[in-house]
Design an enzyme around this catalytic site. Structure first.
Site, mmCIF file in Angstrom:
data_model
loop_
_atom_site.group_PDB
_atom_site.id
_atom_site.type_symbol
_atom_site.label_atom_id
_atom_site.label_comp_id
_atom_site.label_asym_id
_atom_site.label_seq_id
_atom_site.Cartn_x
_atom_site.Cartn_y
_atom_site.Cartn_z
ATOM 1 N N ASP A 94 4.314 10.977 0.905
ATOM 2 C CA ASP A 94 4.400 9.685 0.299
ATOM 3 C C ASP A 94 3.275 8.773 0.775
ATOM 4 O OD1 ASP A 94 6.029 7.741 -0.523
ATOM 5 O OD2 ASP A 94 7.205 7.206 0.998
ATOM 6 N N ASN A 116 11.833 9.018 -9.407
ATOM 7 C CA ASN A 116 10.681 8.372 -9.760
ATOM 8 C C ASN A 116 10.544 8.239 -11.161
ATOM 9 O OD1 ASN A 116 9.051 10.345 -7.325
ATOM 10 N ND2 ASN A 116 9.468 8.403 -6.965
HETATM 11 C C1 IPE Z 1 9.736 10.302 -2.247
HETATM 12 O O1 IPE Z 1 8.970 9.344 -2.344
HETATM 13 C C2 IPE Z 1 9.459 11.060 -3.362
HETATM 14 C C3 IPE Z 1 8.208 11.800 -3.453
HETATM 15 C C4 IPE Z 1 7.240 12.134 -2.442
HETATM 16 C C5 IPE Z 1 7.919 12.716 -4.724
HETATM 17 P P1 IPE Z 1 9.382 7.911 -2.829
HETATM 18 O O2 IPE Z 1 8.384 6.685 -2.701
HETATM 19 O O3 IPE Z 1 10.049 8.119 -4.279
HETATM 20 O O4 IPE Z 1 10.601 7.482 -1.676
HETATM 21 P P2 IPE Z 1 11.301 6.297 -1.479
HETATM 22 O O5 IPE Z 1 11.499 5.500 -3.007
HETATM 23 O O6 IPE Z 1 10.343 5.303 -0.759
HETATM 24 O O7 IPE Z 1 12.524 6.444 -0.943
HETATM 25 C C1 IPE Z 2 4.301 9.426 -3.379
HETATM 26 O O1 IPE Z 2 3.619 8.169 -3.147
HETATM 27 C C2 IPE Z 2 3.948 10.110 -4.751
HETATM 28 C C3 IPE Z 2 5.025 9.946 -5.640
HETATM 29 C C4 IPE Z 2 6.317 9.645 -5.010
HETATM 30 C C5 IPE Z 2 4.823 10.435 -6.872
HETATM 31 P P1 IPE Z 2 4.007 6.992 -3.612
HETATM 32 O O2 IPE Z 2 3.665 6.771 -4.997
HETATM 33 O O3 IPE Z 2 5.434 6.870 -3.545
HETATM 34 O O4 IPE Z 2 3.354 5.706 -2.901
HETATM 35 P P2 IPE Z 2 3.846 4.511 -2.033
HETATM 36 O O5 IPE Z 2 5.185 5.045 -1.372
HETATM 37 O O6 IPE Z 2 4.266 3.538 -2.998
HETATM 38 O O7 IPE Z 2 2.852 4.111 -1.136
HETATM 39 MG MG MG Z 3 6.632 6.164 -1.854
#
Ligand code: IPE
Ligand code: IPE
Ligand code: MG
Length: 258
Positions: A29, A77
């Site tokens: 994340d 996502n």
């Molecule tokens: C979790 O991250 C999913 C992945 C790392 C693929 P998110 O960014 O989707 O999680 P939330 O929304 O902060 O819980």
């Molecule tokens: C994790 O990084 C990757 C995916 C969930 C695809 P994020 O895109 O969630 O990055 P933040 O959490 O918004 O910084």
């Molecule tokens: Mg995230």
């Protein structure tokens, strides 16, 4: 996997903490936050996240970790802007093509868990090619969770199980924890011993809900693109120092009496 572990770096290197987790799962994340902090587009964070995937996979293979499961895209996502999703799909396709050589050279076996619907056909084709090519590799299992959700996985498992009960191939009395595990996407894989989450959120975000019931949690403030081999080693050292009780008592406490 035992032949791999015995020839691995960890078997020879006394600085590698023991015991090593058999299975490490990672919630990767913070790609977007990392990029935004530097004034870059979120896409750049995802792109740089691939470098962390390569580093982490390579090190797990070197150490002889049996399995590494990476949360690449959750079933939630899809709520993101179409432009970001399109970018992630292109990145995934590119990863499957460009990393193939390294995957093969390191003897890594690739598997994917999650639902296939919603993933463009050309991405699925490259994914299947990598899975097929690497299927007989003897090293670390790299399990990519793509369009994965823990609740959705349970729904899919229960549907198949209900069908098998209706068809008479499974009796309701046969349903136990092992049987349920066998119906999950992760059938045959060991449960994660260590769950790493980057970017500091204290939540699971629908990842491997059944499988992590006794995983050791390790959360870092660092965002995924900043995750270095040293951070992995830090997590491994902390893991090695944890006392895993699985509901029992610490070693030595059994003889204390009441
Ligand atoms: C979790 O991250 C999913 C992945 C790392 C693929 P998110 O960014 O989707 O999680 P939330 O929304 O902060 O819980
Ligand atoms: C994790 O990084 C990757 C995916 C969930 C695809 P994020 O895109 O969630 O990055 P933040 O959490 O918004 O910084
Ligand atoms: Mg995230």
């Amino acid at each position: 996997m035992s032949n791999v572990a015995s020839t691995s770096a960890s078997a020879q290197d006394p600085s590698v903490p023991q015991p090593l987790p058999r299975h490490i799962a990672v919630i990767m994340d913070g790609n977007g936050r990392w990029a935004q902090r530097l004034g870059l587009p979120r896409a750049e964070g995802h792109r740089r996240g691939v470098d962390s995937v390569r580093r982490t996979t390579e090190e797990c293979a070197r150490l002889g970790v049996g399995q590494l499961t990476l949360y690449c895209l959750s079933s939630e996502n899809w709520k993101r802007p179409q432009q970001e999703l399109d970018f992630l799909m292109r990145l995934l396709e590119q990863y499957m093509i460009e990393e193939r050589e390294l995957i093969m050279r390191q003897g890594i076996r690739v598997r994917v868990i999650g639902r296939r619907d919603g993933i463009p056909a050309r991405v699925l084709a490259e994914m299947d090619r990598t899975i097929e090519m690497s299927a007989d590799n003897p090293g670390t299992l790299l399990c990519l969770a793509i369009n994965y959700g823990g609740r959705g996985e349970m729904v899919d498992a229960v549907r198949r199980l209900a069908q098998d009960v209706r068809d008479g191939t499974v009796a309701p009395t046969q349903v136990d924890e092992q049987l349920i595990s066998n119906y999950l996407y992760t059938s045959g894989m060991p449960d994660p011993d260590l769950l790493i989450r980057t970017a500091g959120e204290m939540r699971i975000s629908n990842f491997l809900l059944w499988q992590i019931s006794y995983a050791e949690l390790w959360i870092t403030e660092k965002c995924w693109p900043e995750f270095e081999v040293e951070d992995l080693h830090h997590a491994l050292r902390d893991y090695a120092a944890r006392e895993r009780r699985f509901g029992g008592l610490n070693r030595g406490e059994e003889s204390d009496g009441l």
